[in-house]
Write a protein that holds these residues in place. Structure first.
Motif, PDB file in Angstrom:
ATOM      1  N   GLY A  15       3.479  18.102  54.652  1.00  0.00           N
ATOM      2  CA  GLY A  15       3.270  17.001  55.581  1.00  0.00           C
ATOM      3  C   GLY A  15       2.310  15.961  55.022  1.00  0.00           C
ATOM      4  O   GLY A  15       2.521  14.753  55.176  1.00  0.00           O
ATOM      5  N   ALA A  16       1.277  16.434  54.338  1.00  0.00           N
ATOM      6  CA  ALA A  16       0.312  15.514  53.718  1.00  0.00           C
ATOM      7  C   ALA A  16       0.980  14.692  52.628  1.00  0.00           C
ATOM      8  O   ALA A  16       0.731  13.488  52.499  1.00  0.00           O
TER       9      ALA A  16
ATOM     10  N   VAL B   5       4.114  13.872  52.488  1.00  0.00           N
ATOM     11  CA  VAL B   5       4.989  12.905  53.162  1.00  0.00           C
ATOM     12  C   VAL B   5       4.172  11.694  53.586  1.00  0.00           C
ATOM     13  O   VAL B   5       4.570  10.541  53.357  1.00  0.00           O
ATOM     14  N   GLU B   6       3.020  11.933  54.188  1.00  0.00           N
ATOM     15  CA  GLU B   6       2.190  10.820  54.653  1.00  0.00           C
ATOM     16  C   GLU B   6       1.655   9.996  53.491  1.00  0.00           C
ATOM     17  O   GLU B   6       1.572   8.769  53.578  1.00  0.00           O
ATOM     18  N   GLU B   7       1.293  10.653  52.385  1.00  0.00           N
ATOM     19  CA  GLU B   7       0.850   9.920  51.195  1.00  0.00           C
ATOM     20  C   GLU B   7       1.974   9.062  50.637  1.00  0.00           C
ATOM     21  O   GLU B   7       1.750   7.912  50.247  1.00  0.00           O
TER      22      GLU B   7
ATOM     23  N   ARG C 135       4.547   7.905  52.352  1.00  0.00           N
ATOM     24  CA  ARG C 135       4.786   6.833  53.322  1.00  0.00           C
ATOM     25  C   ARG C 135       3.775   5.701  53.127  1.00  0.00           C
ATOM     26  O   ARG C 135       4.130   4.518  53.128  1.00  0.00           O
ATOM     27  N   ALA C 136       2.506   6.055  52.932  1.00  0.00           N
ATOM     28  CA  ALA C 136       1.458   5.048  52.740  1.00  0.00           C
ATOM     29  C   ALA C 136       1.656   4.289  51.433  1.00  0.00           C
ATOM     30  O   ALA C 136       1.489   3.064  51.384  1.00  0.00           O
TER      31      ALA C 136
ATOM     32  N   THR D   6       9.738   0.798  53.730  1.00  0.00           N
ATOM     33  CA  THR D   6       9.784   1.824  54.758  1.00  0.00           C
ATOM     34  C   THR D   6      11.066   2.626  54.590  1.00  0.00           C
ATOM     35  O   THR D   6      12.155   2.042  54.550  1.00  0.00           O
TER      36      THR D   6
ATOM     37  N   GLY E 218      10.659  12.512  55.285  1.00  0.00           N
ATOM     38  CA  GLY E 218      10.090  13.655  56.000  1.00  0.00           C
ATOM     39  C   GLY E 218      10.340  14.949  55.271  1.00  0.00           C
ATOM     40  O   GLY E 218      10.903  14.980  54.174  1.00  0.00           O
TER      41      GLY E 218
END
Length: 67
Positions: A8-9, A11-13, A15-16, A24, A29
């Motif tokens: 999950g981390a 994925v967020e990295e 995405r950022a 985008t 995910g």
């Protein structure tokens, strides 16, 4: 061994990092079917589908980063 929290981390990295280039990927995910099957210790990240403009922007950002 990777935990779901680590996935999950990542994925967020991702995405950022993509957002920093104005990109985008709505489907970005954790690949849930892969995580629930054979090898849950190595979760997969699904980058997902994108339109042509997003693919062009992603390609340009990767080329810029490689230069």
């Amino acid at each position: 061994m990777h935990s779901p929290a680590e996935a999950g981390a990542r994925v967020e990295e991702s995405r950022a990092a993509l957002a920093a280039h104005g990109i985008t990927l709505p489907s970005l995910g954790i690949d849930l079917p892969a995580s629930a099957s054979r090898c849950p210790t190595r979760p997969l990240i699904a980058l997902g589908n994108c339109d042509l403009l997003t693919a062009e922007a992603l390609t340009a950002a990767l080329r810029e980063g490689a230069a």
